[in-house]
Design a protein around this motif. Structure first.
Motif, PDB file in Angstrom:
ATOM      1  N   HIS A 155      23.880  -9.232   8.197  1.00 51.90           N
ATOM      2  CA  HIS A 155      24.400  -9.396   9.543  1.00 51.90           C
ATOM      3  C   HIS A 155      23.830  -8.153  10.212  1.00 51.90           C
ATOM      4  O   HIS A 155      24.427  -6.944   9.675  1.00 51.90           O
ATOM      5  N   VAL A 173      28.496 -14.849  23.540  1.00 52.64           N
ATOM      6  CA  VAL A 173      29.762 -14.873  22.429  1.00 52.64           C
ATOM      7  C   VAL A 173      29.132 -14.770  21.110  1.00 52.64           C
ATOM      8  O   VAL A 173      28.024 -15.047  20.767  1.00 52.64           O
ATOM      9  N   TYR A 174      30.252 -14.927  19.921  1.00 55.73           N
ATOM     10  CA  TYR A 174      29.727 -15.274  18.742  1.00 55.73           C
ATOM     11  C   TYR A 174      29.805 -16.778  18.420  1.00 55.73           C
ATOM     12  O   TYR A 174      30.652 -17.364  18.607  1.00 55.73           O
ATOM     13  N   GLY A 175      28.605 -17.276  18.333  1.00 49.82           N
ATOM     14  CA  GLY A 175      28.562 -18.863  18.396  1.00 49.82           C
ATOM     15  C   GLY A 175      29.122 -19.320  17.061  1.00 49.82           C
ATOM     16  O   GLY A 175      30.279 -19.994  17.051  1.00 49.82           O
ATOM     17  N   MET A 176      28.392 -18.966  15.914  1.00 49.67           N
ATOM     18  CA  MET A 176      28.668 -19.400  14.797  1.00 49.67           C
ATOM     19  C   MET A 176      30.149 -19.594  14.300  1.00 49.67           C
ATOM     20  O   MET A 176      30.703 -20.309  13.649  1.00 49.67           O
ATOM     21  N   GLY A 224      24.206 -15.753  11.997  1.00 53.94           N
ATOM     22  CA  GLY A 224      24.636 -16.778  13.352  1.00 53.94           C
ATOM     23  C   GLY A 224      24.256 -17.951  13.299  1.00 53.94           C
ATOM     24  O   GLY A 224      23.374 -18.491  12.231  1.00 53.94           O
ATOM     25  N   CYS A 225      24.299 -18.591  14.503  1.00 50.59           N
ATOM     26  CA  CYS A 225      23.752 -19.950  14.470  1.00 50.59           C
ATOM     27  C   CYS A 225      22.228 -20.101  14.281  1.00 50.59           C
ATOM     28  O   CYS A 225      21.803 -21.224  13.735  1.00 50.59           O
ATOM     29  N   GLY A 245      21.019 -12.765  17.342  1.00 51.42           N
ATOM     30  CA  GLY A 245      22.087 -12.997  18.603  1.00 51.42           C
ATOM     31  C   GLY A 245      22.823 -12.061  19.047  1.00 51.42           C
ATOM     32  O   GLY A 245      22.265 -10.683  18.298  1.00 51.42           O
ATOM     33  N   ASP A 246      23.569 -12.043  19.976  1.00 55.56           N
ATOM     34  CA  ASP A 246      24.158 -10.775  20.607  1.00 55.56           C
ATOM     35  C   ASP A 246      24.982 -10.057  19.491  1.00 55.56           C
ATOM     36  O   ASP A 246      25.205  -8.943  19.726  1.00 55.56           O
ATOM     37  N   ILE A 301      27.164  -5.445  15.205  1.00 61.55           N
ATOM     38  CA  ILE A 301      27.083  -4.870  13.854  1.00 61.55           C
ATOM     39  C   ILE A 301      25.864  -4.198  13.734  1.00 61.55           C
ATOM     40  O   ILE A 301      25.292  -3.303  12.878  1.00 61.55           O
ATOM     41  N   ASP A 358      24.915 -10.163  16.557  1.00 63.68           N
ATOM     42  CA  ASP A 358      24.160  -9.698  15.371  1.00 63.68           C
ATOM     43  C   ASP A 358      23.524  -8.191  15.937  1.00 63.68           C
ATOM     44  O   ASP A 358      23.751  -7.203  15.193  1.00 63.68           O
TER      45      ASP A 358
END
Ligand SMILES: Cc1ncc(C[n+]2csc(CCOP(=O)(O)OP(=O)(O)O)c2C)c(N)n1
Ligand code: SF4
Lengths: 355, 253
Positions: free
Chosen positions: B71, B126-129, B53-54, B95-96, B102, B98
């Motif tokens: 991930h 959100v999924y940022g990256m 992620g980011c 992150g959320d 999953i 992550d």
């Protein structure tokens, strides 16, 4: 190496555990699946006594990622499973290969594809020798045929994993894992428990911080990383093992590995008694594949018949090895069946009659 | 008059610009992590497990040993690290997408085993990256690139409240939720994170802190609007506070 005279009567799975303990394995991460359950079971009782850590993971995915964590710390660590579980471990195996992390993965191959059955098979040859997970990578793959080899090769696997900073797979099958036989354990000497001290993670006290990763985003960085990995796989080519049996005057050489290689040896013995000039070539390292030795036999004009407990996988490597001078025929043993020497003698005799 | 230095960069934080978007709270969270590692004197004994992620480049900003996990698998990798090096401070930062999607199995089981590790969970809904797709924490009505007309309960289900789930597990010593949208909340976040880290230092088990965090880029907001959104939309659904604190009871194992 010091020999221990007292022989013990154990399953192949137990031989692997005894070998790992002799090699001073310190972390084991497992998840139940037949036919390898004796490995995590025995590890759960024996490893803590040896000052190590056993974790029953929530899945094979997690177990392999735990292995990645312990391997990154330079600790002698191992996981084991059987075919469907090995598929789940591929994610972490690719990451370990990509980040130069040593680790031992045991696969007691069962019948597939899918859930298949719990009987013996060799259907995971491609998966083991071609990478299995994503990306360009290779594992060192060792294929023991006996309980003693399972013990010896597990010890060797730890040294190889550290030498090459790479995951090593021990590829057995349900026959090897479940069969009981006598082995002579021995204790390796000179094991360096701190073998990874120059690169492993231990906290950055008194030195620069370290990073173990497989992400390379800068321009050209991933190409560089893959070149380095390729160089390592080329270096590995110097480490090959195989067994040749009665090949000298043989017209036909049977190529077979692991349990099938062992059964094929009995078949070759029986056929020799009947006057047939057959021999056996048994690869012990499946990656690197003993191509040069096979080619040497091919150049002597010998014919080849590859017999595997699958529908034709290692035969590709046999053909690649000898392609400039010869070819190999193939005979399958269907997965899940428990073969006996006659099952190998049959196709060999057919081949002899046909030629 | 002699000058007195009252505020400086923590030793644990490397002096370099981050890659985050303007107004992103990952940088604030990194700063708190760095300050705490120094204050608790564990910087040189830390092994960081980064996620996907980011925040995957957190290892470029912290002066600590680190390993990169696949991930969602950071809690499993951290379990292996801790099994191998019991005396080190082991931290995951996820992150959320992550942690709550999953990696749901890995976080639940590491928490339930009472692994003696600390987990920082950055929830930006959100999924940022990957460009702002729906996460398990995306709020009802929130538009993302994969729920363009807004998340709806009937189709996508309810946003997952991770701290509530984590705090229900027997193996957990400490679980709390904080927000990074204003000074008061940032101070509280640091207080909660200190306790979560303290669990591990005192060998009392699993410490978890969720941080409500802004992703102005994917929310398509200014940083100020994003801070306001945390207050008006996120906190009402993800209430702040300590959900489990058994630090004084001697932990789990
Ligand atoms: C197995 C796998 N699936 C998908 C991805 C692609 N991917 C990269 S980042 C990411 C989302 C991360 O989102 P989150 O955890 O919320 O972190 P954020 O970027 O918002 O900080 C995904 C899906 C991946 N790297 N690996
Ligand atoms: S995309 Fe969102 S989470 Fe990622 S750096 Fe930008 S603001 Fe931060």
């Amino acid at each position: 190496m010091s020999k221990q005279t007292e022989r013990i009567f154990v399953k192949g799975n137990e031989a692997v555990v005894r070998g790992a303990l002799a090699a001073r394995c310190k972390c084991f991460f497992g998840y139940p699946i037949t036919p390898q359950n004796e490995i995590p079971e025995l590890m759960s009782s024996e490893l803590p006594k040896a000052g190590g850590e056993f974790v029953q993971a929530e899945s094979e995915v997690a177990a392999a990622n735990m292995l990645l964590g312990a391997g990154a710390c330079g600790i002698r660590a191992m996981t084991s499973s059987s075919s469907p579980g090995i598929s789940l471990k591929q994610e972490a195996i690719s990451y370990m290969a990509g980040s130069n992390t040593p680790a031992i993965i045991v696969n007691m191959n069962r019948g597939g594809p899918g859930l298949g059955d719990i009987g013996p098979a060799q259907g995971d040859y491609y998966q083991s020798t071609r990478g299995g997970g994503h990306g360009d990578y290779r594992l060192l793959v060792l294929a023991p045929a006996t309980g003693q080899e399972a013990y010896d090769m597990t010890i060797k696997a730890f040294d190889l994993a550290y030498k090459y900073k790479n995951p090593v797979m021990i590829l057995g099958d349900a026959i090897l894992g479940q069969m009981k036989e006598a082995i002579t354990p021995w204790q390796p000497e000179g094991i360096d428990d701190e073998a990874g001290r120059e690169w492993s993670l231990s906290g950055a006290k008194g030195r620069e911080k370290r990073l173990i990763k497989s992400l390379y985003l800068e321009e050209g960085a991933l190409a560089g990383q893959n070149k380095n990995l390729q160089k390592k796989y080329e270096d590995m080519q110097s480490y090959v093992e195989y067994e040749e049996f009665e090949t000298e005057d043989a017209d036909l050489v049977v190529c077979a590995y692991g349990s099938i290689g062992r059964i094929a040896k009995s078949a070759v013995r029986n056929l020799r008694k009947q006057g047939h000039k057959v021999g056996l070539f048994r690869p012990i390292t499946l990656y690197p594949f003993p191509s040069a030795a096979l080619l040497a036999l091919a150049k002597q004009g010998k014919k080849f018949l590859t017999i595997e407990h699958n529908l034709g996988q290692m035969v590709d490597d046999v053909r690649l090895a000898i392609r400039t001078v010869a070819d190999s025929d193939f005979a399958p043993i269907y997965p899940g069946n428990l073969p006996i020497p006659e099952d190998i003698e049959g196709p060999v005799l057919e081949w002899l009659e046909g030629k | 008059m002699s000058e007195k230095l009252v505020f400086d960069r923590p030793q644990a934080v490397i002096d370099r610009a981050t890659h985050y978007c303007p107004g992103c709270h990952h940088g604030v969270a990194h700063r708190i992590v760095g300050e705490l590692l120094d204050e608790l004197e564990v910087t040189q004994d830390t092994i960081l497990v980064t996620a996907i992620g980011c925040s995957v480049f957190l290892y470029n900003y912290l002066n600590v040993d680190a390993v990169e996990a696949p991930h969602g698998r950071a809690p499993a990798v951290a379990t292996g690290v801790k099994a191998a090096r019991k005396d080190k401070f082991v931290l995951t930062y996820q992150g959320d997408g992550d942690l709550a999607s999953i990696g749901m199995a890995e976080i639940i089981h590491a928490a339930n085993r009472g692994e003696n590790i600390a987990v920082v969970f950055v929830n930006n809904t959100v999924y940022g990256m990957t460009g702002g797709q729906m996460a398990p924490t995306t709020l009802i009505g929130q538009r993302t690139t994969t729920c363009p007309s807004g998340r709806c309960m009937e189709h996508e289900g309810a946003p997952i409240r991770m701290t509530e789930i984590i705090s229900s597990l027997g193996g957990v010593t400490y679980a709390a939720r904080a927000a990074l949208n204003n000074v008061k909340n940032i101070r509280q976040a640091k207080k909660f994170m200190r306790k979560a880290f303290q669990c591990q230092i005192e060998k009392k088990g699993f410490g978890f802190v969720e941080l409500l965090s802004a992703c102005p880029t994917n929310w398509k907001m200014t940083p100020i609007q994003a801070n306001e959104r945390i207050e008006t939309e996120m906190i009402p659904y993800f209430p702040l506070g300590e959900f489990k604190d058994t630090l004084d009871e001697g932990g789990t194992c």
